[in-house]
Write an enzyme that holds these catalytic residues in place. Structure first.
Site, PDB file in Angstrom:
ATOM      1  N   ASP A  49      31.699  49.193  37.450  1.00 17.14           N
ATOM      2  CA  ASP A  49      30.914  48.166  36.750  1.00 17.14           C
ATOM      3  C   ASP A  49      30.051  47.352  37.706  1.00 17.14           C
ATOM      4  OD1 ASP A  49      33.250  46.948  37.787  1.00 17.14           O
ATOM      5  OD2 ASP A  49      33.319  45.439  36.201  1.00 17.14           O
ATOM      6  N   SER A 107      51.391  26.127  29.948  1.00 14.75           N
ATOM      7  CA  SER A 107      51.528  27.589  29.900  1.00 14.75           C
ATOM      8  C   SER A 107      52.960  27.965  29.542  1.00 14.75           C
ATOM      9  CB  SER A 107      51.169  28.211  31.245  1.00 14.75           C
ATOM     10  OG  SER A 107      51.614  29.555  31.286  1.00 14.75           O
ATOM     11  N   GLY A 162      48.936  40.385  35.991  1.00 15.15           N
ATOM     12  CA  GLY A 162      48.596  40.925  37.306  1.00 15.15           C
ATOM     13  C   GLY A 162      48.869  42.400  37.480  1.00 15.15           C
ATOM     14  N   GLY A 205      46.595  44.995  35.935  1.00 11.66           N
ATOM     15  CA  GLY A 205      45.458  45.849  35.575  1.00 11.66           C
ATOM     16  C   GLY A 205      45.115  45.881  34.100  1.00 11.66           C
ATOM     17  N   LEU A 206      45.684  44.939  33.312  1.00 12.11           N
ATOM     18  CA  LEU A 206      45.361  44.870  31.881  1.00 12.11           C
ATOM     19  C   LEU A 206      44.563  43.608  31.550  1.00 12.11           C
ATOM     20  CD1 LEU A 206      48.729  46.163  30.367  1.00 12.11           C
ATOM     21  CD2 LEU A 206      46.636  47.460  30.783  1.00 12.11           C
ATOM     22  N   SER A 232      44.012  37.897  33.673  1.00 13.48           N
ATOM     23  CA  SER A 232      43.203  36.775  34.186  1.00 13.48           C
ATOM     24  C   SER A 232      41.934  36.584  33.371  1.00 13.48           C
ATOM     25  CB  SER A 232      42.821  37.006  35.656  1.00 13.48           C
ATOM     26  OG  SER A 232      43.958  36.997  36.461  1.00 13.48           O
ATOM     27  N   GLU A 269      35.524  33.282  36.478  1.00 11.61           N
ATOM     28  CA  GLU A 269      36.587  34.034  37.157  1.00 11.61           C
ATOM     29  C   GLU A 269      36.224  34.328  38.611  1.00 11.61           C
ATOM     30  OE1 GLU A 269      39.251  38.064  36.502  1.00 11.61           O
ATOM     31  OE2 GLU A 269      38.033  37.324  34.839  1.00 11.61           O
ATOM     32  N   ASP A 288      35.817  43.802  32.348  1.00 11.69           N
ATOM     33  CA  ASP A 288      36.905  43.125  31.639  1.00 11.69           C
ATOM     34  C   ASP A 288      36.361  42.300  30.477  1.00 11.69           C
ATOM     35  OD1 ASP A 288      38.394  44.218  33.637  1.00 11.69           O
ATOM     36  OD2 ASP A 288      38.795  42.346  34.685  1.00 11.69           O
TER      37      ASP A 288
END
Length: 376
Positions: free
Chosen positions: A42, A73, A126, A128-129, A132, A164, A176
Site C-alpha cells: 500500500d 479501556s 497487536g 496483524g488484524l 490500532s 496513527e 488498514d
C-alpha cells in the site's frame, strides 16, 4: 471465551454506566480487517485485497460537563484523562493513539466540549488484524457522530492514517483504513493504491474456509523494521528513477530490477517482493473468481515465501506453522499477514479439513514452542 458482538456491546454499555453513572449518547462499532494478499504494497503504490472481519471495537460516548476527555479501556482496564492540545506523551500505545486522535479532532473541528468514552474490543491486539487502526477510527467515528461532523469515507481514512502515523512514528499506507471504512459485507476489496480505485469481488469460496491463526508472538521488531522497509523501497525506486527514467513503483519491471541486483542486493529483494506481490493480487483475484481454491492457496504460499526470503518480515514461529500445515490434507495454502515479525497467519482450507488442521497445528506448535495458538 472471546465476547461476540452482542456481548461486547453489553459489556461496553455496562462499563460506561459504571464509570460515568449515566447512559451513553452514542454507541459505535468499528471492525478489524484481514488482508488476504498484497502485503507491504500500500505504501508502494501497489495492490492489496483486504476485507473487514467480524471482530470489533465498540465505542460508547457522551458529552462531559468539563473540558477534559476521559477514556476508559475495557481491554486494558485503564482510564486516561486527556487535556486538549496538551503536551502529554504516553508510554502505552492505546493512550498515545487516543491522545493523538483527540488532539487532531479537536483542532480540526474546533471542539471545546469534553467527552466521556468507554472503548472495548474483541480484535486480538497487536497481531496483524488492525487493532490500532480500528481504535483510531473508532474514536474518530464516535466523535463525528456525537458532534454531527460530516466526513466522506476516504477523507476519514486519510485523517485516521495521519493520526496513527503521528502517534506511532510510522509511515503506513492506507490499507488498514480503507479495509475497515470502505468494506462491504461478504466482499473482498481489490485496492489499487496508485489510482485509489477499489473493485469489490465476492468473498465466498465454495467448500472452503478461511482460518486465521494467532501465533501469540508479539511483534517486537515491527515498528523500526517496518520503517526500514519503507525507506529501502523508496531508496530502490530513487536509484531506478535515475537509471531508467521511470516515475513510479508500478513502472518497474524485471529487467530494471536486475540493475539493482549486483550493487544493492537488499533493495533488489525488497522491490522484487513488491512487484511480484502486485501480480499475486491480480492472480488471486482471478482464481477466486473462478472458485479455484487450490490455485488460490498456492498463491498464498508464494506470498509467504516472498515475505520470508525477500521482504524478510516473517519469524521462526510462523514459518514453522506454515511448514507444519503442509502435512494437513485439504490445506490449500497460507501466509503471514500484517506488518510481520510475529502476529497472525491466514490459511485457506477445504471445509472438511478444519478440525484436523486445528488439532495438528495446535499440538505441533505447542510441542515446539510451548505456546497455544489462537485459531479463528
Amino acid at each position: 471465551m472471546m465476547a461476540n458482538k452482542e456481548q461486547l456491546i453489553s459489556q461496553v454499555q455496562a462499563e460506561f454506566k459504571k464509570q460515568f453513572k449515566t447512559e451513553p449518547k452514542i454507541l459505535n462499532l468499528t471492525p478489524g480487517r484481514i488482508n488476504i494478499i498484497g502485503e507491504h504494497t500500500d505504501y508502494n503504490e501497489g495492490l492489496a485485497m483486504p476485507a473487514a472481519i467480524n471482530r470489533w471495537i465498540c465505542g460508547a460516548v457522551c458529552k462531559s460537563p468539563d473540558k477534559s476527555f476521559t477514556i476508559y479501556s475495557l481491554n486494558y482496564n485503564e482510564k486516561v484523562v486527556i487535556t486538549p492540545q496538551g503536551p502529554e506523551k504516553f508510554n502505552t500505545v492505546w493512550k498515545q493513539l487516543a491522545a493523538t486522535a483527540i488532539d487532531h479532532i479537536t483542532i480540526e473541528f474546533d471542539i471545546d466540549t469534553g467527552i466521556n468514552m468507554v472503548l472495548g474490543g474483541n480484535i486480538p491486539i497487536g497481531c496483524g488484524l488492525s487493532s490500532s487502526s480500528a481504535l483510531v477510527i473508532s474514536i474518530t467515528q464516535t466523535f463525528c457522530r456525537l458532534f454531527s461532523i460530516q466526513m466522506e469515507d476516504r477523507q476519514l481514512a486519510r485523517f485516521c492514517q495521519k493520526i496513527e502515523n503521528k502517534a506511532l512514528g510510522t509511515a503506513g499506507g492506507l490499507l488498514d483504513q480503507y479495509g475497515i471504512i470502505l468494506s462491504k459485507k461478504d466482499q473482498f476489496m481489490v485496492i489499487d493504491f496508485q489510482d485509489d480505485s477499489i473493485e469489490y469481488i465476492p468473498a465466498i469460496l465454495n467448500d472452503s474456509t478461511w482460518i486465521v491463526v494467532n501465533s501469540q508472538v508479539s511483534r517486537e521488531l515491527s515498528e523500526s523494521a517496518y520503517l526500514q522497509r519503507v525507506k529501502e523501497c523508496i531508496e530502490g525506486l530513487k536509484i531506478l528513477k535515475k537509471e531508467s527514467g521511470i516515475s513510479s513503483f508500478r513502472d518497474i519491471d524485471q529487467p530494471m530490477l536486475e540493475l539493482l541486483k549486483e550493487k544493492f542486493d537488499v533493495l533488489y529483494k525488497r522491490l522484487c517482493h513488491v512487484i511480484d506481490e502486485n501480480q499475486r493480487v491480480l492472480d488471486l483475484k482471478n482464481q477466486l473468481q473462478k472458485g479455484a481454491a487450490e490455485k488460490a492457496g498456492a498463491i498464498l504460499k508464494e506470498s509467504h515465501k516472498s515475505l520470508r526470503y525477500l521482504y524478510e518480515v516473517s519469524c521462526e514461529e510462523i514459518d514453522y506453522m506454515i511448514e507444519m500445515s503442509e502435512g494437513v490434507g485439504g490445506w490449500h495454502g497460507g501466509r503471514i499477514i500484517g506488518g510481520g515479525f510475529g502476529g497472525c497467519c491466514i490459511h485457506l482450507l477445504a471445509d472438511g479439513a478444519v478440525e484436523d488442521f486445528t488439532h495438528h497445528i495446535t499440538e505441533s506448535y505447542r510441542k515446539k514452542f510451548e505456546i497455544t495458538p489462537e485459531i479463528m
